[in-house]
Design a protein around this motif. Structure first.
Motif, PDB file in Angstrom:
ATOM      1  N   LYS A  29      -3.406 -12.321 -10.208  1.00 48.71           N
ATOM      2  CA  LYS A  29      -1.968 -12.633 -10.328  1.00 48.71           C
ATOM      3  C   LYS A  29      -1.176 -11.947  -9.205  1.00 48.71           C
ATOM      4  N   LYS A  33       0.650 -13.511  -5.042  1.00 47.21           N
ATOM      5  CA  LYS A  33       2.000 -13.307  -4.486  1.00 47.21           C
ATOM      6  C   LYS A  33       1.976 -13.062  -2.976  1.00 47.21           C
ATOM      7  N   GLU A  54      -0.814 -19.466 -15.309  1.00 47.24           N
ATOM      8  CA  GLU A  54       0.308 -18.513 -15.128  1.00 47.24           C
ATOM      9  C   GLU A  54       0.686 -18.406 -13.654  1.00 47.24           C
ATOM     10  N   ILE A  55      -0.343 -18.324 -12.796  1.00 51.51           N
ATOM     11  CA  ILE A  55      -0.085 -18.190 -11.353  1.00 51.51           C
ATOM     12  C   ILE A  55       0.621 -19.441 -10.833  1.00 51.51           C
ATOM     13  N   ALA A  57       2.390 -21.593 -12.526  1.00 49.55           N
ATOM     14  CA  ALA A  57       3.756 -21.678 -13.074  1.00 49.55           C
ATOM     15  C   ALA A  57       4.719 -20.767 -12.309  1.00 49.55           C
ATOM     16  N   ALA A  58       4.182 -19.674 -11.764  1.00 45.89           N
ATOM     17  CA  ALA A  58       5.036 -18.746 -11.002  1.00 45.89           C
ATOM     18  C   ALA A  58       5.169 -19.171  -9.540  1.00 45.89           C
TER      19      ALA A  58
END
Ligand code: NAD
Length: 281
Positions: A29, A33, A54-55, A57-58
């Motif tokens: 995660k 970034k 999750e990744i 969605a971010a």
């Protein structure tokens, strides 16, 4: 190199094994970034897929792959899928690993008068010992055999393995895990030398003692006080506390990043609050 340069892995493909687990999901995660595309490999694909979602969605790029690090056919199928979906691997993090109760003694020391029900050294199960050696050692070597083929000659290519405090001095009760992690440290150095002419660096981190949701109940009682084993760890950690997963990240980023670590090859970096440096006296 500019000292202001931030870690930027835009466009790089980072393959992480064991990415459905506590530490490697966290690394996945955070590393997403940096602009990298993350391949999350795990035998337990549901967990890895949830983290990949999750990744995504971010705003990051990630995909999960059901992969058994002990099965070359599974690894090769994943390699082909990663090549098609994300591109060839630039950085491999060999995170899959762990211990087994079948390879763990109940007692720290053998004694003449142990209670009959004690699971002693003499009761350790051969299949448990094989499981732990295979998962940690072969589970690091085989993914390297498969994914390093795509890393040869690539700018900034490198491999990160996960060793342990056990590699320096074995902890009581867990001879197979200790031996397997020592083998990972040794393999890290071997591979760093072996791949040094084809542009792939290889390093490892050796985490000290961390608190995670998995081991919190073993380390602290219901009142939040350290258990006897936790106290031993704290007494032998000069900084007097447990580490947190986020405290491993800086070491991994440093080792991975060619702007900072282009000449760092074959090191096992302890991240341990001083545990491995302390004789206890
Ligand atoms: P974890 O148990 O949370 O994660 C391990 C992951 O590996 C799991 O998701 C599991 O499904 C996966 N896995 C197991 N067998 C597999 C296989 N055959 N193929 C593919 N995936 C498989 O463990 P963690 O605490 O996140 O630890 C990650 C690494 O860090 C391990 O190598 C561990 O030995 C090492 N380590 C952990 C600590 C710690 O305090 N947590 C300390 C030192 C080293």
């Amino acid at each position: 190199m500019s000292i202001e340069k931030k870690h930027n892995f835009t466009g790089k493909v980072i393959v992480i094994t064991g990415a459905g687990g506590v530490l490697c999901a966290y690394f996945a995660k955070e590393l997403a970034k940096t602009g990298a595309k993350i391949a999350l490999l795990d035998i337990n694909v549901e967990q890895a897929a949830a983290y990949a979602a999750e990744i995504t969605a971010a705003g990051g790029v990630a995909k999960a792959y059901q992969t058994n690090v002990l099965d070359l056919a599974s690894l090769e199928a994943t390699r082909q899928a990663v090549l098609a979906n994300l591109g060839g691997c630039d950085i491999l993090i060999n995170g899959a690993g762990g211990n087994s109760p079948k390879a763990t003694t109940d007692n720290e020391f053998h004694e003449f008068d142990l209670p009959a029900q004690t699971k002693s050294f003499f009761d350790l199960d051969k299949s448990g010992i094989e499981f732990v050696f295979n998962l940690n050692y072969l589970g690091t070597l085989l993914p390297t055999q498969v994914f390093a083929k795509d890393m040869m000659g690539k700018q900034g290519a490198n491999i990160i393995n996960i060793s342990s405090m056990n590699a320096y001095t074995p902890l009581t009760k867990i001879p197979a895990y200790s031996g397997a992690k020592a083998a990972i440290s040794n393999f890290t150095q071997w591979l760093a030398v072996h791949f040094s002419h084809i542009g792939i660096r290889c390093n490892a981190i050796a985490p000290g003692f961390l608190v995670s949701n998995q081991n919190r109940a073993l380390l602290f009682d219901e009142q939040g006080n350290p258990t006897p084993r936790a106290n031993k760890i704290l007494v032998n950690t000069p900084m007097g506390r447990f580490g947190e997963a986020h405290e491993l990240l800086g070491g991994i980023l440093f080792l991975m990043d060619e702007h900072y670590a282009s000449f760092v090859n074959g090191v096992i970096l302890p991240i341990d609050g001083g545990f491995s440096a302390y004789s206890g006296v």
